[in-house]
Design a protein around this motif. Structure first.
Motif, PDB file in Angstrom:
ATOM      1  N   ARG A 223     -11.010-150.542 -60.728  1.00 46.33           N
ATOM      2  CA  ARG A 223      -9.916-150.035 -61.538  1.00 46.33           C
ATOM      3  C   ARG A 223      -8.571-150.476 -60.970  1.00 46.33           C
ATOM      4  NH1 ARG A 223     -10.747-143.732 -61.946  1.00 46.33           N
ATOM      5  NH2 ARG A 223     -10.994-144.046 -59.710  1.00 46.33           N
ATOM      6  N   MET A 224      -7.598-150.590 -61.871  1.00 41.02           N
ATOM      7  CA  MET A 224      -6.262-151.000 -61.449  1.00 41.02           C
ATOM      8  C   MET A 224      -5.686-150.029 -60.432  1.00 41.02           C
ATOM      9  SD  MET A 224      -3.901-153.195 -61.558  1.00 41.02           S
ATOM     10  CE  MET A 224      -4.556-154.210 -62.880  1.00 41.02           C
ATOM     11  N   LYS A 225      -6.017-148.758 -60.586  1.00 38.68           N
ATOM     12  CA  LYS A 225      -5.551-147.743 -59.640  1.00 38.68           C
ATOM     13  C   LYS A 225      -6.034-148.056 -58.224  1.00 38.68           C
ATOM     14  CE  LYS A 225      -6.254-142.822 -58.717  1.00 38.68           C
ATOM     15  NZ  LYS A 225      -6.875-141.574 -59.221  1.00 38.68           N
ATOM     16  N   ASN A 226      -7.300-148.454 -58.082  1.00 37.75           N
ATOM     17  CA  ASN A 226      -7.831-148.786 -56.765  1.00 37.75           C
ATOM     18  C   ASN A 226      -7.218-150.071 -56.224  1.00 37.75           C
ATOM     19  OD1 ASN A 226     -10.680-147.658 -58.346  1.00 37.75           O
ATOM     20  ND2 ASN A 226      -9.902-146.591 -56.574  1.00 37.75           N
ATOM     21  N   VAL A 227      -6.994-151.030 -57.127  1.00 43.92           N
ATOM     22  CA  VAL A 227      -6.385-152.294 -56.700  1.00 43.92           C
ATOM     23  C   VAL A 227      -4.993-152.052 -56.130  1.00 43.92           C
ATOM     24  CG1 VAL A 227      -5.528-154.519 -57.494  1.00 43.92           C
ATOM     25  CG2 VAL A 227      -7.716-153.667 -58.319  1.00 43.92           C
ATOM     26  N   ILE A 228      -4.206-151.209 -56.805  1.00 43.05           N
ATOM     27  CA  ILE A 228      -2.847-150.921 -56.337  1.00 43.05           C
ATOM     28  C   ILE A 228      -2.885-150.201 -54.998  1.00 43.05           C
ATOM     29  CG2 ILE A 228      -0.750-149.629 -56.850  1.00 43.05           C
ATOM     30  CD1 ILE A 228      -1.266-150.162 -59.809  1.00 43.05           C
ATOM     31  N   ALA A 229      -3.796-149.222 -54.875  1.00 43.05           N
ATOM     32  CA  ALA A 229      -3.891-148.468 -53.614  1.00 43.05           C
ATOM     33  C   ALA A 229      -4.301-149.380 -52.460  1.00 43.05           C
ATOM     34  CB  ALA A 229      -4.891-147.323 -53.769  1.00 43.05           C
ATOM     35  N   MET A 230      -5.311-150.233 -52.686  1.00 42.86           N
ATOM     36  CA  MET A 230      -5.755-151.145 -51.634  1.00 42.86           C
ATOM     37  C   MET A 230      -4.671-152.167 -51.304  1.00 42.86           C
ATOM     38  SD  MET A 230      -9.647-151.677 -53.018  1.00 42.86           S
ATOM     39  CE  MET A 230      -9.936-153.097 -51.991  1.00 42.86           C
ATOM     40  N   SER A 231      -3.951-152.617 -52.302  1.00 43.53           N
ATOM     41  CA  SER A 231      -2.870-153.572 -52.055  1.00 43.53           C
ATOM     42  C   SER A 231      -1.788-152.962 -51.177  1.00 43.53           C
ATOM     43  CB  SER A 231      -2.268-154.040 -53.382  1.00 43.53           C
ATOM     44  OG  SER A 231      -3.231-154.675 -54.183  1.00 43.53           O
ATOM     45  N   GLY A 232      -1.481-151.690 -51.422  1.00 44.95           N
ATOM     46  CA  GLY A 232      -0.483-151.017 -50.593  1.00 44.95           C
ATOM     47  C   GLY A 232      -0.907-150.942 -49.145  1.00 44.95           C
ATOM     48  N   ILE A 233      -2.194-150.667 -48.922  1.00 46.49           N
ATOM     49  CA  ILE A 233      -2.705-150.595 -47.549  1.00 46.49           C
ATOM     50  C   ILE A 233      -2.650-151.966 -46.889  1.00 46.49           C
ATOM     51  CG2 ILE A 233      -4.764-150.135 -46.169  1.00 46.49           C
ATOM     52  CD1 ILE A 233      -5.491-148.034 -48.328  1.00 46.49           C
ATOM     53  N   PHE A 234      -3.026-153.004 -47.631  1.00 44.80           N
ATOM     54  CA  PHE A 234      -3.011-154.341 -47.057  1.00 44.80           C
ATOM     55  C   PHE A 234      -1.594-154.848 -46.815  1.00 44.80           C
ATOM     56  CE2 PHE A 234      -7.306-154.811 -49.230  1.00 44.80           C
ATOM     57  CZ  PHE A 234      -7.975-154.454 -48.080  1.00 44.80           C
ATOM     58  N   ILE A 235      -0.640-154.357 -47.585  1.00 39.31           N
ATOM     59  CA  ILE A 235       0.754-154.719 -47.323  1.00 39.31           C
ATOM     60  C   ILE A 235       1.189-154.160 -45.970  1.00 39.31           C
ATOM     61  CG2 ILE A 235       3.127-154.263 -48.046  1.00 39.31           C
ATOM     62  CD1 ILE A 235       2.162-154.520 -50.941  1.00 39.31           C
ATOM     63  N   VAL A 236       0.821-152.899 -45.705  1.00 39.60           N
ATOM     64  CA  VAL A 236       1.131-152.322 -44.390  1.00 39.60           C
ATOM     65  C   VAL A 236       0.431-153.117 -43.296  1.00 39.60           C
ATOM     66  CG1 VAL A 236       0.989-150.248 -42.962  1.00 39.60           C
ATOM     67  CG2 VAL A 236       1.454-150.041 -45.411  1.00 39.60           C
ATOM     68  N   GLY A 237      -0.823-153.525 -43.554  1.00 37.86           N
ATOM     69  CA  GLY A 237      -1.521-154.350 -42.580  1.00 37.86           C
ATOM     70  C   GLY A 237      -0.836-155.677 -42.359  1.00 37.86           C
ATOM     71  N   ALA A 238      -0.294-156.254 -43.431  1.00 41.12           N
ATOM     72  CA  ALA A 238       0.440-157.513 -43.292  1.00 41.12           C
ATOM     73  C   ALA A 238       1.692-157.332 -42.445  1.00 41.12           C
ATOM     74  CB  ALA A 238       0.808-158.055 -44.674  1.00 41.12           C
TER      75      ALA A 238
END
Length: 403
Positions: A226-241
């Motif tokens: 779901r788009m909701k999960n994609v956005i949440a995971m993207s936010g986490i990976f941005i912090v990881g970046a």
């Protein structure tokens, strides 16, 4: 080339810096306090929320939670020592410090460095054990286990050298008391070994950070995501970046001044930027490890607060305007409000008369009433003219940006 305390001072005197040199931005106490304390508070908030979810809601604490707690305690201790180091001359030229300050700073740096090197391994192990909750079998499960073994060995090797740079370890910051101590690596016996150790650890740390934060990218290939999960995971990976970027920046700062030895040896002048980045790197890594745990609960709480559906209520009254009488116009008639009020000057006989007229209907007339007939026989002719209350619930699609 071996270095003694006298050799170190002599090397500094050869390139004596300007005692009145203006402090760089990173060397100012306000910068060091402002860059470390707020992030430390945010990190503690994230950890507390993580444990609240794991212990009070999920009731499933694990090894990843224990490792995050250890990392948080080590990070807090290291940050406190950094702030104490300001009192011992951090940010100023080492050559112009008092002897007590020199000894105090070297002691603080010994513990700061050892805590940081240990913590870089602990927080990575926490993330990997957290991944093992997701990848319970298959190739990714074994990849995570292999990384656990490799990073454990890396953390133990560099951690041992950081905690035991000399034998006995006290000789690191009290060299005059232990003239026969044996030092190596971080013990600054050989300048090239000292520089190489810092650069190699920082480079490997950057590589492992990148590997760990790329590993869960396979989740993006999951079908029906779901788009909701994609956005949440993207936010986490941005912090990881951002964590990876911080590691790269720290590596650049260490290479640029060759571990505080170039263009001249000055441990307290060149190290503030590297120390600040070390604190921020651990803070961001801990927050990145905690966000997937507590954020879904926070998001669900926000979703319960914000309105995401519109409800429209349409009212149709039983009686028409002509035959419902004054008794049913109380909410529309100012005259009847004044008559029905206990503060009215009129008598209550008028109200009683109205009530009797309304309630005294013939029982036969009641069952001939169109509203009652339509209710009893919904398929009859009168049902076409039935007057009732209708509620229309129009659900609109939730905006993607709404929490």
């Amino acid at each position: 080339m071996g270095f003694t305390h006298d050799d170190l001072i002599a090397a500094m005197l050869k390139n004596a810096p300007d005692p009145n040199e203006k402090l760089p931005l990173a060397n100012r106490p306000a910068t060091m306090w402002g860059a470390t304390v707020p992030f430390l508070m945010l990190t503690w908030t994230a950890v507390i929320l993580r444990f609240w979810v794991r212990l009070r809601i999920m009731h499933e604490p694990g090894w990843d939670d224990a490792l995050v707690l250890i990392a948080m305690l080590l990070n807090t201790a290291a940050t406190v020592l950094v702030l104490v180091s300001i009192h011992y001359g951090l940010g100023h030229h080492f050559l112009y410090l008092e002897v007590s300050q020199m000894t105090g700073y070297i002691k603080m740096f010994y513990f700061e460095n050892a805590l940081y090197i240990t913590n870089t391994a602990v927080i990575k192990l926490s993330l990997l054990t957290q991944y093992l909750r997701i990848f319970k079998a298959g190739t990714m499960h074994w990849v995570c286990k292999a990384l656990v073994v490799i990073i454990s060995a890396w953390g133990f090797a560099y951690g041992f050298m950081a905690w035991f740079p000399c034998f006995p370890p006290q000789a690191y910051y009290e060299s005059l008391k232990y003239p026969n101590a044996r030092c190596y690596g971080y013990g600054f016996v050989n300048v090239n070994d000292f520089i190489g150790l810092f650069e190699s650890h920082t480079a490997l740390n950057m590589v492992f950070d990148t590997t760990i934060f790329i590993t869960p990218m396979i989740l993006f290939t999951k079908p029906n995501l779901r788009m909701k999960n994609v956005i949440a995971m993207s936010g986490i990976f941005i912090v990881g970046a951002v964590v990876v970027f911080t590691s790269v920046w720290r590596l650049y700062s260490i290479v640029d001044n060759r571990a505080a030895t170039y263009p001249y040896i000055d441990f307290t002048w060149w190290t503030p930027i590297s120390i600040i980045l070390s604190c921020l790197e651990i803070d961001l890594a801990i927050m990145c490890a905690s966000m997937p745990i507590f954020w879904p609960v926070i998001e669900e709480s926000f979703a319960a607060i914000f309105v995401t559906r519109e409800i429209q209520i349409t009212e149709q009254r039983r009686y028409s305007f002509a035959d419902r009488g004054l008794a049913y116009e109380l909410e529309h008639s100012d005259t009847m409000r004044r008559q029905a009020s206990v503060k009215t000057q009129s008598t209550s006989r008028e109200s009683l008369v109205v009530t009797r007229e309304v309630s005294g209907k013939n029982l036969q007339e009641h069952y001939r009433d169109p509203y009652v007939t339509a209710t009893v026989d919904p398929f009859g002719d009168m049902a076409q003219e039935r007057l009732a209350v209708r509620t229309d619930v129009a659900a609109r699609k939730k905006d993607k940006w709404v929490l």
